[in-house]
Design an enzyme around this catalytic site. Structure first.
Site, PDB file in Angstrom:
ATOM      1  N   ASP A  33      -8.988   7.229   5.864  1.00 32.46           N
ATOM      2  CA  ASP A  33      -9.991   6.080   6.349  1.00 32.46           C
ATOM      3  C   ASP A  33     -11.438   6.269   5.975  1.00 32.46           C
ATOM      4  O   ASP A  33     -11.685   7.406   6.118  1.00 32.46           O
ATOM      5  CB  ASP A  33     -10.080   5.874   7.818  1.00 32.46           C
ATOM      6  CG  ASP A  33     -10.573   4.541   8.146  1.00 32.46           C
ATOM      7  OD1 ASP A  33     -11.488   4.048   7.748  1.00 32.46           O
ATOM      8  OD2 ASP A  33      -9.824   3.721   8.962  1.00 32.46           O
ATOM      9  N   ILE A  34     -11.969   5.658   4.942  1.00 34.70           N
ATOM     10  CA  ILE A  34     -13.168   5.835   4.473  1.00 34.70           C
ATOM     11  C   ILE A  34     -14.151   5.579   5.652  1.00 34.70           C
ATOM     12  O   ILE A  34     -15.508   6.072   5.415  1.00 34.70           O
ATOM     13  CB  ILE A  34     -13.536   4.829   3.072  1.00 34.70           C
ATOM     14  CG1 ILE A  34     -13.172   3.669   3.386  1.00 34.70           C
ATOM     15  CG2 ILE A  34     -12.622   5.487   1.947  1.00 34.70           C
ATOM     16  CD1 ILE A  34     -13.956   2.936   2.221  1.00 34.70           C
ATOM     17  N   HIS A  73       0.865  -0.723   8.980  1.00 34.88           N
ATOM     18  CA  HIS A  73       0.378   0.702   8.993  1.00 34.88           C
ATOM     19  C   HIS A  73       0.232   1.215  10.107  1.00 34.88           C
ATOM     20  O   HIS A  73       0.137   0.619  11.382  1.00 34.88           O
ATOM     21  CB  HIS A  73      -0.998   0.512   8.133  1.00 34.88           C
ATOM     22  CG  HIS A  73      -2.272  -0.337   9.048  1.00 34.88           C
ATOM     23  ND1 HIS A  73      -2.187  -1.472   8.740  1.00 34.88           N
ATOM     24  CD2 HIS A  73      -2.970   0.376   9.624  1.00 34.88           C
ATOM     25  CE1 HIS A  73      -3.122  -1.841   9.722  1.00 34.88           C
ATOM     26  NE2 HIS A  73      -4.046  -0.791  10.083  1.00 34.88           N
TER      27      HIS A  73
END
Ligand SMILES: [Zn+2]
Length: 165
Positions: free
Chosen positions: A30-31, A94
């Site tokens: 995850d950025i 997800h």
């Protein structure tokens, strides 16, 4: 789904720090992580809820466990939390993996951490090196177990127990 961000990551149209990939799933950092090494495991196929494709959802859960194990050994968190939260913005199945550390509790209300591209790449490399490269195929290991050899004495004893002699 042309506008789905996860579909575009799956197709490599958007770069992502991929830490694991197999025929059904792609896992990437995850950025905007809420803790170091927060990872998203997405299905390659577009569907939104687990019951639309239970079979694939099961595979994603399996991949998530493999990735969580890699995160555990690479980053040594206190614990790992999983989140399966359907999202309106990204309606693509997800599982989120949240590593928990003593001073990094990944609560939803916490602000995401600021992590540089370089740091993300370093974390991704660490997780990758702890991730099994080959996806877990349905490997069945059949162990040859030899039957213990029975002596005539044993057979006689068994027969006596069965009342045959
Ligand atoms: Zn999608």
């Amino acid at each position: 789904m042309p506008d789905c961000i996860f579909c575009r990551i799956v197709k490599k149209e958007i770069p992502a720090k991929v830490v694991y990939e197999d025929e059904s799933s792609v896992a990437f950092l995850d950025i905007n992580p809420r803790s170091t090494g927060m990872t998203i495991v997405a299905s390659k196929k577009h569907f939104s809820n687990f019951d639309e494709d239970s079979e694939t959802a099961t595979k994603i859960f399996q991949s998530a466990q493999a990735v969580a194990k890699a995160i555990k050994s690479a980053l040594n968190p206190l614990a790992i939390e999983f989140g399966v939260i359907p999202s309106k913005e990204v309606p693509h199945f997800h599982i989120r993996i949240y590593p928990v550390y003593e001073n990094e509790i990944p609560l939803l209300e916490n602000q995401p951490k600021k992590v540089s591209e370089q740091e993300l790449e370093k974390i991704a490399a660490e997780i990758r090196s702890a991730t099994p490269t080959a996806p877990a195929k349905e490997e069945v290991i059949v162990e040859q177990v030899e039957e213990p050899k029975r002596t005539e004495e044993d057979i006689a004893w068994i027969k006596r127990q069965l009342g045959l002699e």
